[in-house]
Design a protein around this motif. Structure first.
Motif: not given
Length: 103
Positions: A66-88
Motif C-alpha cells: 500500500l505504501i508503494d501504491q501511495a508513492k506511485n500515485v504521488l509520483y504520477d501526480a508530480a509528473h502529470a501522468t495518469t495514476p497507476r491506480r485510479r481507485d485507491h
C-alpha cells in the motif's frame, strides 16, 4: 497565516514521499525483527505465537504494498501522468487481516 511560509505542492509531494519511504523502511525493520533467531536457541514458538508471526508477516507485506501504491500515485501526480491506480479505495478495501486460527 503568511502564504510565504506555506509549502508548495511539490514540497508537499516530496515530503510525503520521503515520509512514506521512512515508513516502508521501518516495516522492513519490523519484518527483520520477526525473522530473528531467539533464545534459548533451538526452542520452537507456541502455535499462537507462530500464527501471530505469520499474520504479522502478511500484514507487513500488505502495508508495504500500500505504501508503494501511495508513492506511485504521488509520483504520477508530480509528473502529470495518469495514476497507476485510479481507485485507491479498492486497494484499501482488499487489505483484510487473516482470520484468527481457532485454539
Amino acid at each position: 497565516m503568511n502564504e510565504q511560509n506555506l509549502p508548495t505542492w511539490n514540497d508537499i509531494l516530496h515530503n510525503t514521499r520521503a515520509s512514506l519511504t521512512t515508513a516502508r523502511t521501518s516495516l522492513a525493520d519490523a519484518r527483520d525483527h520477526l525473522s530473528s533467531d531467539w533464545r534459548p536457541v533451538g526452542t520452537e514458538l507456541a502455535q499462537h505465537e507462530t500464527d501471530a508471526r505469520t499474520c504479522a508477516f502478511e500484514l507487513i507485506g500488505q502495508a508495504k504494498a500500500l505504501i508503494d501504491q501511495a508513492k506511485n500515485v504521488l509520483y504520477d501526480a508530480a509528473h502529470a501522468t495518469t495514476p497507476r491506480r485510479r481507485d485507491h479505495r479498492s486497494a484499501v478495501a482488499q487489505v483484510r487481516p487473516p482470520a484468527p486460527t481457532p485454539p
